[in-house]
Design a protein around this motif. Structure first.
Motif, PDB file in Angstrom:
ATOM      1  N   ALA A 306       0.832  -1.210   0.000  1.00  0.00           N
ATOM      2  CA  ALA A 306       0.000   0.000   0.000  1.00  0.00           C
ATOM      3  C   ALA A 306       0.867   1.260   0.000  1.00  0.00           C
ATOM      4  O   ALA A 306       0.541   2.249  -0.667  1.00  0.00           O
ATOM      5  CB  ALA A 306      -0.922  -0.005   1.211  1.00  0.00           C
ATOM      6  N   ILE A 307       1.976   1.229   0.721  1.00  0.00           N
ATOM      7  CA  ILE A 307       2.892   2.373   0.749  1.00  0.00           C
ATOM      8  C   ILE A 307       3.538   2.574  -0.618  1.00  0.00           C
ATOM      9  O   ILE A 307       3.671   3.701  -1.109  1.00  0.00           O
ATOM     10  CB  ILE A 307       3.958   2.177   1.836  1.00  0.00           C
ATOM     11  CG1 ILE A 307       3.298   2.197   3.220  1.00  0.00           C
ATOM     12  CG2 ILE A 307       5.045   3.233   1.743  1.00  0.00           C
ATOM     13  CD1 ILE A 307       4.225   1.808   4.358  1.00  0.00           C
ATOM     14  N   ALA A 308       3.934   1.476  -1.261  1.00  0.00           N
ATOM     15  CA  ALA A 308       4.620   1.564  -2.548  1.00  0.00           C
ATOM     16  C   ALA A 308       3.738   2.163  -3.648  1.00  0.00           C
ATOM     17  O   ALA A 308       4.249   2.721  -4.621  1.00  0.00           O
ATOM     18  CB  ALA A 308       5.110   0.177  -2.963  1.00  0.00           C
ATOM     19  N   ARG A 309       2.426   2.064  -3.503  1.00  0.00           N
ATOM     20  CA  ARG A 309       1.519   2.573  -4.540  1.00  0.00           C
ATOM     21  C   ARG A 309       1.264   4.076  -4.445  1.00  0.00           C
ATOM     22  O   ARG A 309       0.570   4.654  -5.288  1.00  0.00           O
ATOM     23  CB  ARG A 309       0.189   1.816  -4.461  1.00  0.00           C
ATOM     24  CG  ARG A 309       0.268   0.366  -4.921  1.00  0.00           C
ATOM     25  CD  ARG A 309      -1.104  -0.246  -5.061  1.00  0.00           C
ATOM     26  NE  ARG A 309      -1.773  -0.423  -3.780  1.00  0.00           N
ATOM     27  CZ  ARG A 309      -1.649  -1.495  -3.020  1.00  0.00           C
ATOM     28  NH1 ARG A 309      -0.870  -2.500  -3.405  1.00  0.00           N
ATOM     29  NH2 ARG A 309      -2.301  -1.579  -1.869  1.00  0.00           N
ATOM     30  N   VAL A 310       1.814   4.731  -3.422  1.00  0.00           N
ATOM     31  CA  VAL A 310       1.576   6.165  -3.215  1.00  0.00           C
ATOM     32  C   VAL A 310       2.881   6.935  -3.397  1.00  0.00           C
ATOM     33  O   VAL A 310       3.933   6.502  -2.931  1.00  0.00           O
ATOM     34  CB  VAL A 310       1.004   6.415  -1.800  1.00  0.00           C
ATOM     35  CG1 VAL A 310       0.793   7.907  -1.556  1.00  0.00           C
ATOM     36  CG2 VAL A 310      -0.300   5.658  -1.614  1.00  0.00           C
ATOM     37  N   ASP A 311       2.794   8.077  -4.084  1.00  0.00           N
ATOM     38  CA  ASP A 311       3.956   8.944  -4.258  1.00  0.00           C
ATOM     39  C   ASP A 311       4.160   9.740  -2.968  1.00  0.00           C
ATOM     40  O   ASP A 311       3.422  10.688  -2.683  1.00  0.00           O
ATOM     41  CB  ASP A 311       3.743   9.887  -5.441  1.00  0.00           C
ATOM     42  CG  ASP A 311       4.961  10.770  -5.703  1.00  0.00           C
ATOM     43  OD1 ASP A 311       6.009  10.550  -5.050  1.00  0.00           O
ATOM     44  OD2 ASP A 311       4.853  11.683  -6.553  1.00  0.00           O
ATOM     45  N   ILE A 312       5.152   9.336  -2.202  1.00  0.00           N
ATOM     46  CA  ILE A 312       5.370   9.958  -0.895  1.00  0.00           C
ATOM     47  C   ILE A 312       6.616  10.839  -0.867  1.00  0.00           C
ATOM     48  O   ILE A 312       6.973  11.388   0.178  1.00  0.00           O
ATOM     49  CB  ILE A 312       5.504   8.882   0.202  1.00  0.00           C
ATOM     50  CG1 ILE A 312       6.717   7.982  -0.085  1.00  0.00           C
ATOM     51  CG2 ILE A 312       4.232   8.059   0.326  1.00  0.00           C
ATOM     52  CD1 ILE A 312       7.030   7.030   1.046  1.00  0.00           C
TER      53      ILE A 312
END
Length: 432
Positions: A306-312
């Motif tokens: 889930a973290i990898a799918r968001v541009d952070i």
């Protein structure tokens, strides 16, 4: 005539989402707010505009730290140096408690900064610019406290005070409008909650302090532009005349995560005003929500995915994830922090979810179970974990029952009232 309309700077807010920049010694979120303000002033100078209107709320409160106050003054001084007139309106965060004065902005009037006007009361101000004259009506943040302490409000409800204050405002505005020069372009600069606006967190921050103003008070044909402050979301409430919230210039918290930030550039003309919203490149906020309670195996992998799918990258990030108690040992915080290292700042917000079924007492009519001892026995029968305490609890109940009978005997006038066990039964039912 060109006008730059900005509002709700809130310089010094949201520092918990930043970190100290070792090169400057400043909090990085303070630097973000300063950069956003500097971008607004850069545009004002580059055009150049003829007038700058600030719609209120310079800081989080009326007494900002000297460093924050200095950063605000350093940017606005650039307008004074360029000879651009500026109106600083007093917002709710610029006032002391109970709406007394524009404490954080009154300094500019005291020092007599050339071209600076502080709007801390309802008044009309004729202003000379390089491209002619304009008249600006200032309407600072108003509170019910201005009326609540007066004799005529004694015994009135808040709703009645609200109506009284609105009526006084309507009459006062009408008085200002009648004194306007009809040949000059006119701007109303107000810090207010308007009844048709889409509110955010600012409505709750000012709950019980301010009051809502009807749009009909502001959308008057005598005004060529209505510049609003207080609501942080940019929005246009009316086109003729333009009634516009510029919105805040930076995100204060996650409640503004999806809002675009910026200022408004206005081409003001009598009866024909055009405007455009100019977005600012502000730091993004990202929320990652994951429910892991239904994951059978490897909740860590699901969370990392889930973290990898968001541009952070360089974003202010919060990760909100739900877990069962048995999944807690499977979450590796070190791996999570490594996956989030490209973010500007991170908040990990786990929520423990108890998915175990709660034991319930069987349906028993109250009249069939009037004995507290019977109720306790029933409760213990359905909670095996309390079995080692059964005898102690029953003994304690008998002792309590005896004490209550003694108190009743001492305090009840004859004839004695029978004591009902219903409260005890209800408490036991709540415990289940």
């Amino acid at each position: 005539m060109k006008i730059l309309h900005l509002s709700d700077i809130h310089l010094g807010s949201g520092l918990s989402h930043g970190r100290i920049n070792p090169a400057t010694g400043l909090n990085t979120r303070l630097e973000d707010f300063i950069a956003a303000l500097a971008a607004c002033i850069d545009r004002a100078l580059a055009e150049p505009v003829d007038l700058v209107l600030f719609g209120g709320d310079a800081f989080p409160d009326a007494t900002p730290p000297p460093l924050v106050h200095q950063s605000f003054a350093r940017q606005f001084r650039r307008l004074a140096d360029a000879g651009i007139p500026t109106v600083l309106l007093v917002g709710n965060h610029d006032q002391h408690a109970q709406g007394q004065g524009g404490a954080s902005l009154s300094l500019y009037r005291t020092l007599g900064v050339p071209g600076f006007l502080v709007g801390d009361r309802l008044a009309t101000h004729p202003i000379e610019t390089r491209r002619g004259s304009v008249q600006v009506i200032t309407l600072p943040w108003l509170t019910r406290s201005t009326l609540l302490t007066r004799p005529e409000t004694g015994g009135l409800s808040l709703a009645e005070v609200h109506q009284l204050l609105l009526e006084r405002l309507r009459l006062a505005l009408e008085g200002e409008i009648r004194q306007l020069d009809p040949t000059l372009p006119t701007v109303l600069l107000a810090h207010a909650l308007v009844d048709t606006a889409q509110y955010g967190s600012e409505r709750y921050l000012s709950a019980g302090k301010g009051f809502t103003i009807p749009l009909s008070f502001l959308a008057r044909p005598e005004f060529d532009y209505v510049a609003l402050g207080h609501v942080h979301r940019h929005q246009v409430l009316c086109q003729d005349p333009p009634v516009v919230y510029s919105g805040s210039i930076e995100r204060v918290d996650f409640g503004e995560e999806g809002e675009e930030k910026g200022y408004v550039l206005v081409n003001l003309a009598k009866g024909k005003t055009e405007f455009q919203f100019c977005p600012l490149p502000t730091r993004p906020f990202r929320t990652i929500r994951v429910d892991l309670t239904e994951v059978a195996q490897d909740p860590q992998a699901v969370l990392l995915g889930a973290i990898a799918r968001v541009d952070i990258r360089e974003a202010v990030v919060r990760v909100m994830y739900q877990v069962r108690a048995d999944q807690i040992p499977l979450i590796n915080l070190h791996e999570l922090q490594k996956a989030l290292e490209s973010a500007h700042s991170v908040s990990l917000l786990p929520q423990l979810v108890n998915n175990q079924p709660i034991a319930r007492l069987p349906e028993v009519a109250l009249e069939q179970c009037l004995d507290p001892s019977h109720a306790l026995q029933l409760y213990l029968d359905h909670h095996p974990g309390l079995e080692p305490l059964r005898q102690d609890l029953l003994t304690a109940l008998q002792t309590l029952d005896g004490n209550l009978e003694q108190v009743d005997q001492e305090n009840l006038d004859p004839p004695e009232r029978p004591r009902s066990p219903e409260p005890v039964i209800q408490q036991l039912t709540l415990l289940s």
